[in-house]
Each structure stands twice: as structure tokens, then as C-alpha cells.
Design an enzyme around this catalytic site. Structure first.
Site, PDB file in Angstrom:
ATOM      1  CB  VAL B 106     -15.192 -23.804  51.096  1.00  0.00           C
ATOM      2  CG1 VAL B 106     -14.099 -23.983  52.136  1.00  0.00           C
ATOM      3  CG2 VAL B 106     -16.482 -24.436  51.737  1.00  0.00           C
ATOM      4  CG  ASP B 216     -24.824 -33.542  54.843  1.00  0.00           C
ATOM      5  OD1 ASP B 216     -24.834 -34.648  54.480  1.00  0.00           O
ATOM      6  OD2 ASP B 216     -24.332 -32.421  54.299  1.00  0.00           O
TER       7      ASP B 216
END
Lengths: 294, 450
Positions: B106, B216
Site C-alpha cells: 500500500v 480479518d
């Protein structure tokens, strides 16, 4: 913006006006033939892979999206059977029924070995030894890579827009709302409705790219009820399902025309296969040129 | 599928291809120009017709006729946009790396044409096995469907020159809860916790009603902007709730947030695994640190049992039927009447009785006892004082993601591979509460075992 879970992304006017194939000089009638044949190829492969109809329908919608618009894929560049295989592979990945690349490759190799591209259900139901059609490990490796490459191409052309919302369950809800399930022929009616929704997948007018699921479901019910002879309310009931008369008429006519179109296609390609590869397409175009010169 | 060989191209073919491509481009341009001209023409025509007090219109739109007709019924119109090819990644200019997620990198970037700041997430491509990674495909598909105020917005997917460069373009948020908490001297105040928990739960509720399991949830996957708005990110583990009895992998959810039934090898589970993670996050917000930090699967289970109590036939009837439960030695007769949770976490100094009660409900060992997200939203905790703070009153913090590389300390989400096997080893929990007397008693709380 929260997108409606009942809606599909639709093709724009610009996308419907032309296609990558037409820009490459492929005649529109040949383009229609190949699109029709590759939708049926996908349907047949899906059936052989024991996939639910929802997954097959998504694959056909994905491949239809791939072929439209000036920025869409061109038949002069991509093999139609490869696009079919990769669309189906993509659709299974997103479903609860993933299939291995090996299974997909083998099924397409089998369908490729048949002398026709009009796969009659009886033909597919014949019990043959599946193992005879398994490709060698070397071929498998090559075709797997081709499958993955085309998968990437499809994702790029569609901008990852694989969302599909299907009218199957919706049509049953509509039939319930119309209170027809007490009718003695209700199950026949439901079956015909679903059959019409499957027909829409094969329409050369690309009905799934131009109309939303509520409209497709309504039109399918309208036709099925007429055919079976189940009486529906005397009022403009389709408006309850957010379909106006004009759209209903358009889809109904579109659905009815598929039968004639299919019959003509079958006659046109009697005894030979619709070209589903770039090579086959070039040969077909060459043959057409020779015919017109003579 | 055996098309014309791509390898047989010679120079002449290449030249021919280039010519054809150019021709095609030209045609595309002409087509576009023609369409624009037509659009303008129709726009003009419409304007003209509306300017003109046309006689013809009277036929259909005269008041008498209109009155005779029933009023026009309004039909719903459905919108889901369209599609077009992926743009190129060079429309964006990378500013800095943020972190490495469970399946991609990211970074923070600026869109060159608009100057807007976005987050780019590059998909890790390993497509030799199954082609385009199924996890990335699922994440994109989930994010396209899950448009919600508290779920990160996926704007588009772009591609690079090479085929295997695929990048998700998402809105940029200044913080993630993990990094933020690591850099705060004190944990969030209770009204701040309430705001965060309510936003988070509303997103979880939205996901669950849309048949999506996140699988998650953890503080490093929860983003926060400087206007007090929280958003869930990282859908790499998410999937649609499958048809009943379809086996699911139990190798989901980062260890510290993983529900006990997953640790015990359940292959059928549901939205309650997300609720467990929600409880872990709630506890972490109150506490300032992860509340159940196990080093491995076995230790994770023992940490859970130490904090939440031991399972009994009465509190969790299905427990002994779980695959990994057979290798555990849990004192069967022991009935822990009082949950050790409040004391273990020192909750009395951090929240009210209602708040501690909510945490106990979320961290119920038996998945069937956990509330669903909607029940959590209706919990008395959100109604009692102190009320949740208004988002615009939420304190702001300097953004680590906007300035510097993050540190990464929490364990990664599980990777694809073997499911954890507790079986085979004999793990003895019978002494889990033994020897506590010898431990140093401090920090105001002590474990009392019923």
C-alpha cells in the site's frame, strides 16, 4: 452511492453502436454468429463442468461485455473460444464452485473436437470416456497460460467490472407476487420463465447489457404466461415490477426473435463450425472474398 | 483455442499490425467526433423545440387530454453504472509507502490530473498457479458491492505496462487504529471508543446483511480520517457467506483476533467470527493494547481461556465435537461461574458495568451466544452516559501514513497453506490457573478463579 443489488452495469449508446471487431472490418453478421456461438459454447462448457446456471449466466454476460464498444475486444485479435473459456473460469472463481484450469482446458478441448458448434443436449449427454479428451501435460501448460492471459485481458477491458445481478430468483419472487403458484400449470410457467431468461443470454440484441433484471424477469413472465395460458391480471401489472410498456415490448420482441435467429444460424452453418479462433475467422473471411470475386 | 501462432510474426506483419492499429485509432476518433456532433445536434434540437411554443405539442400535452389520463405512475429506475478499460497506473504519482498488507503493498499517491490524494494497493501477482489471484478478485468484487459510509471506497482498478501490474485505487485515510494507538500515551476516552465502536459495528452489520464475512477484522485494518470517520479496509480475506455446509477454511483472521472455534478447527462457521474480532477490537480500544496476544495457536487458546474462562458442556455444548478439542485436556467438571474477563482486563477502571457486559457478550466462547451486529448497535452501552462523541469533535492526530513508513508489529493474516493442527500434540490446560499465587500481584487486578 449505494448501488442497487438488483441492477447490472449497462452498455452505453456508444458501446452498442460499434465494436472493436467492426472497427477491424469484421462484418456485423459474422460478429453476431460468433457471439451467438461463443455464448452457446460457454453454456455447453458450463453444463459439462456441472456449474449452476447462475455461474454460466455470469460468464456469458462477462464475455458479452468484452466484445462491445470501440474499446472492447476485437475478434480479429482474440480467439472467441479462449474468451469464452476465460470468462467461464473467472465466473467460477467468484462463485462457490471454483474449477481448476485443468478441468476448464479439458472441457474446451472436448467441445473443440466436435464437428459442430450447435451442441445438442443429447450430444453432450452421451457417455463417452472423458479421459480420451484429456490434453497432454505440455498442451495443458500452454493452454493454461493462454487461459490466464485472456483472463487478464478481460479484466482490463472490463475495468474489473464483473458484477452481475441475475433475474432468476427475482422472476420467482414476481410469480409469487402475481399469486400464480396455485395454478395447476404453475411449475410449467416457472420453467418457461427461466427458459426465456436463458434465451435472453443468447440474444444478438444483448438484452442483458441493455435491460435491467426486473425488466427481463417481467418480459419472461409475460411471454411464458401467454404460452402456457395462465391468465395474469387485466391491469398493467408490469408497472408493479418497475417496467414500462415500452421496455416490456422491446424485450418481448427481442426474446421472440431469438428463435428465428437461431434457426437461421443453424441453417447457415449446417455441416460446419462457426469460426471461434482468429485463424478460423480469417479463413472464413478469405472464403467470403473468393465467393464474391467469382 | 489453437489460434494463429503469435510467434510467427515477422517484420512485415508487425508493420501491418501497426498500420491496422493506427487505422483503428483513427476510426475510433472519427466515431467519437461524430457522436459528439450528434449529441450537440440533438441537444440543439431539444432546446429549439422547447423554445418554440410548438403547435404539435398541444396534441399530446394539452391540459384536457392530460386530465383524462390517469396520473403518470412513477417507476423505479435502477443504476449500476457501466464499464470501461482500466486506466494506466501512471495517472498516479507515488508519494510514500504505507505498509505491506496481507496480499499487497500500500502506498500514498497523488492523481496527477486532479491533485487528489489516494491510497494505492498493488496486488501481489503470483498467477502461475491459478491466474489472477482469487483473493484479489474477491476483494475487488466485495469492495464494488460494499459501498458504505464506514467501508473504504474503491475508486477504480488501474494497470501498469506489464500485464501483471494491477493496482487498486482507494480513498486515502490518515490513520489506522493500530498505528494510532501505538503512538498514543493514553487509550481513547470512553465517548471516543463508543463513537468508533458504533461506526465499526454499523459497517459490520452492513456486511453481514449483504452476506459478506470479513474474516480479518483487526485494528490495523481499520482506518480513521482526521474528521473522526472510521472505515474498514482490507477485504483480502472476505468472502460471501457460502451455501450451508460448504466447508470453509479455518485459516482465517489474524491470530490475536481469531475466534476459539476457528482455533479448534471448525470448518463451518458464520458471522459470529467477525463478532469475536469486534470484541477483541473493543477491548483493545478500551485497554490501549491488544487484549489476547498469543504467540502461536496453542498459546492463543490458553490466553483466550485465561481471559474468557474455560468452556463447559453447559456454556458451549458443541465444544467437544470440534476437531481439535480432542487433543485438549480441559478440566471438564470445572464450572467457571464468574467470567474472569473483567478482572483479567481491569475493566472496572476503564468502562462501566454495561460496557464490560457488552464485551463479555462479544467474547462469548460459544459462537451461538454472541450477539449479531444489529443487537450490538441496540445495546444499552451506546445509550448510557457518556454518550458517543460527535465525529467532528473527535481529536485529530499527526498522520503517520502521510509522513513516514509505519512499523509493523502485529502478526500477519494467515497465508494460504496448511490449516493449523493442534491435533497430535497433547496440550494440557489443566494447570492453566495454577501457580497464580506465585505471580507478582500488581497493577490493581488479580485473577480469581471460580
Amino acid at each position: 452511492m449505494q448501488l442497487s443489488p438488483l441492477a447490472n452495469p449497462l452498455a452505453t449508446v456508444a458501446q452498442l453502436e460499434t465494436s472493436g471487431s467492426q472497427l477491424d472490418g469484421i462484418p456485423a453478421d459474422l460478429e453476431d454468429s460468433i457471439r451467438f456461438a461463443s455464448a452457446r459454447l460457454t453454456q455447453a462448457a458450463g453444463a459439462l463442468l456441472r456449474l449452476p446456471q447462475e455461474v454460466i449466466a455470469q460468464a456469458i454476460i462477462v464475455l458479452s461485455r468484452f466484445w462491445v464498444g470501440p474499446e472492447g475486444g476485437s475478434l480479429a485479435e482474440h480467439d472467441a473460444d479462449q474468451v469464452s473459456a476465460s470468462s467461464l473460469y473467472l465466473a467460477t472463481k467468484l462463485s462457490a464452485f471454483p474449477k481448476s484450469a485443468r478441468s476448464v482446458v479439458n472441457v474446451y478441448a472436448y467441445l473443440d473436437s466436435l464437428p459442430t458448434t450447435f451442441f445438442e443436449p443429447e450430444l453432450l449427454r452421451q457417455h463417452k470416456k472423458a479421459e480420451e479428451y484429456y490434453v497432454s501435460e505440455g498442451t495443458l501448460e500452454k493452454r493454461r497460460m493462454a487461459l490466464f492471459n485472456m483472463e487478464q485481458q478481460i479484466l482490463r477491458v472490463l475495468g474489473f467490472q464483473l458484477q452481475t445481478s441475475l433475474p432468476y430468483i427475482l422472476s420467482i419472487t414476481y410469480l409469487q407476487a402475481l399469486d400464480v403458484f396455485s395454478h395447476p400449470r404453475a411449475s410449467e410457467l416457472a420453467k418457461r420463465t427461466v427458459a426465456y431468461l436463458n434465451t435472453a443470454l443468447l440474444s444478438p440484441q444483448l438484452l442483458y447489457l441493455t435491460h435491467q433484471p426486473p425488466c427481463l424477469a417481467t418480459a419472461a413472465i409475460y411471454l411464458a404466461a401467454k404460452e402456457i395460458g395462465v391468465k395474469l391480471p387485466d391491469v398493467e401489472w408490469w408497472e408493479v415490477f418497475d417496467t414500462d410498456r415500452e421496455d416490456l415490448g422491446f424485450v418481448v420482441v427481442g426474446l421472440l426473435s431469438v428463435e428465428t435467429f437461431a434457426a437461421e444460424e443453424q441453417k447457415k452453418w449446417l455441416g460446419r463450425r462457426v469460426p471461434l479462433t482468429v485463424g478460423g475467422l480469417e479463413a472464413e473471411l478469405g472464403m467470403r472474398r473468393n465467393l464474391s470475386e467469382e | 483455442m489453437a489460434g494463429a501462432s503469435r510467434w510467427a510474426d515477422d517484420e512485415a506483419d508487425k508493420a501491418e499490425d501497426a498500420r491496422r492499429k493506427k487505422e483503428k485509432e483513427e476510426k475510433k476518433r472519427q466515431k467519437l467526433a461524430k457522436q459528439q456532433a450528434e449529441q450537440e445536434a440533438t441537444a440543439r434540437a431539444q432546446q429549439e423545440s422547447s423554445d418554440r411554443p410548438a403547435k404539435r405539442r398541444k396534441l399530446s400535452a394539452s391540459p384536457e387530454v392530460e386530465n383524462a389520463k390517469p396520473a403518470e405512475r412513477k417507476l423505479l429506475r435502477f443504476e449500476a453504472g457501466g464499464w470501461g478499460p482500466c486506466r494506466h497506473v501512471n495517472n498516479f504519482e507515488t508519494l510514500n509507502q504505507i505498509e505491506e498488507g496481507s496480499y499487497g503493498w500500500v502506498s500514498r499517491a497523488r492523481e496527477s490530473s486532479t491533485g487528489e490524494i489516494v491510497a494505492l494497493k498493488k496486488v501481489k501477482m503470483d498467477y502461475k498457479e491459478d491466474g489472477f489471484p482469487i483473493t484479489a478478485l474477491r476483494e475487488i468484487s466485495m469492495l464494488q458491492k460494499a459501498r458504505h459510509a464506514h467501508i473504504v471506497d474503491l475508486r477504480e482498478v488501474v494497470m501498469g505496462d506489464s500485464f501483471d501490474e494491477v493496482v487498486l485505487v482507494m480513498e486515502f485515510l490518515e490513520h489506522d487504529l493500530k498505528t494510532l494507538q501505538d503512538n498514543m500515551a493514553d487509550p481513547f476516552g470512553e465517548s471516543e471508543v463508543k463513537l468508533l465502536l458504533r461506526q465499526l459495528t454499523s459497517a459490520v452489520s452492513f456486511l453481514h446483511t449483504n452476506h459478506i464475512l470479513h474474516r480479518d477484522l483487526k485494528t490495523s485494518n481499520i482506518l480513521l480520517n482526521n474528521r473522526g470517520v472510521l472505515k474498514i479496509a482490507d477485504f483480502g480475506m472476505a468472502r460471501f457467506i457460502p451455501p450451508p455446509h460448504a466447508p470453509l477454511t479455518q485459516l482465517v483472521v489474524t491470530l490475536w483476533y481469531r475466534a476459539p472455534e476457528l482455533l479448534l478447527g471448525a470448518t463451518e462457521y458464520d458471522t459470529s467470527v467477525d463478532i469475536w474480532s469486534l470484541g477483541c477490537i473493543f477491548g483493545e480500544l478500551l485497554h490501549g493494547n491488544p487484549i489476547l496476544p498469543g504467540a502461536n495457536e496453542v498459546e492463543q487458546l490458553s490466553t483466550i481461556f485465561r481471559v474468557c474462562g474455560l468452556p463447559s458442556e453447559k456454556s458451549w455444548p458443541g465444544f467437544w465435537r470440534l476437531p481439535n478439542a480432542k487433543s485438549l485436556k480441559v478440566p471438564r467438571d470445572r464450572e467457571t461461574r464468574i467470567s474472569p474477563l473483567r478482572e483479567a482486563l481491569g475493566l472496572h477502571s476503564r468502562t462501566t458495568n454495561t460496557g464490560a457486559g457488552l464485551l463479555e457478550e462479544l467474547l462469548a466462547l460459544n459462537p451461538e451466544s454472541r450477539p449479531d451486529a444489529d443487537q450490538v448497535l441496540r445495546h444499552a452501552y451506546f445509550k448510557e452516559s457518556p454518550k458517543p462523541i460527535a465525529p467532528e469533535m473527535f481529536p485529530t492526530f499527526p498522520s503517520k501514513a502521510g509522513l513516514e513508513k509505519r512499523r509493523k508489529r502485529s502478526p500477519h493474516a494467515p497465508r494460504r497453506g496448511d490449516a493449523p493442527a493442534l491435533a497430535g500434540k497433547d496440550i494440557d490446560f489443566s494447570n492453566i490457573f495454577a501457580g497464580r499465587e506465585d505471580e507478582q500481584k500488581g497493577a490493581g487486578f488479580r485473577l480469581r478463579v471460580g
